[in-house]
Design a protein around this motif. Sequence first.
Motif, PDB file in Angstrom:
ATOM      1  N   UNK A 188       0.833  -1.201   0.000  1.00  0.00           N
ATOM      2  CA  UNK A 188       0.000   0.000   0.000  1.00  0.00           C
ATOM      3  C   UNK A 188       0.866   1.249   0.000  1.00  0.00           C
ATOM      4  N   UNK A 189       0.564   2.176  -0.901  1.00  0.00           N
ATOM      5  CA  UNK A 189       1.340   3.399  -1.046  1.00  0.00           C
ATOM      6  C   UNK A 189       0.728   4.516  -0.226  1.00  0.00           C
ATOM      7  N   UNK A 190      -0.566   4.695  -0.304  1.00  0.00           N
ATOM      8  CA  UNK A 190      -1.213   5.799   0.398  1.00  0.00           C
ATOM      9  C   UNK A 190      -2.012   5.274   1.585  1.00  0.00           C
ATOM     10  N   UNK A 191      -2.106   6.097   2.604  1.00  0.00           N
ATOM     11  CA  UNK A 191      -2.861   5.726   3.790  1.00  0.00           C
ATOM     12  C   UNK A 191      -4.351   6.009   3.616  1.00  0.00           C
ATOM     13  N   UNK A 192      -4.705   6.909   2.707  1.00  0.00           N
ATOM     14  CA  UNK A 192      -6.108   7.290   2.519  1.00  0.00           C
ATOM     15  C   UNK A 192      -6.827   6.240   1.680  1.00  0.00           C
TER      16      UNK A 192
END
Length: 105
Positions: free
Chosen positions: A27-31
């Motif tokens: 996963x790259x983004x937390x959103x």
Amino acid sequence: QEKTMSLVNREFALTSMTGETDEEGSRVSQYIPRKCAATSRILGPKDRSSIQFALPKVDSFGRAMPGDPEETIAISGYIRAKGRSDWEIEKLLRSKNLYPIPDDQ
């Protein structure tokens, strides 16, 4: 009405929201964008009137069990502004056979 309700819930059950991932699959983004359970609209970060709640797993005594919730429901601010959030939540719970609770339990 029953057929329409099942089509909406079927469409929602087939989709899942995930964050961005790279080539390795991490996963790259937390959103992770949320999706309205009633309209299938993506809830943006500026939708301040949207709500989200978790239905816990319960034991035979009605106590919430620790761990992951059984179901998480998000309702958009658009539905809440129309005054339809209670009806939409009831519709979703009925489709999952979580409401009404049978008398024999």
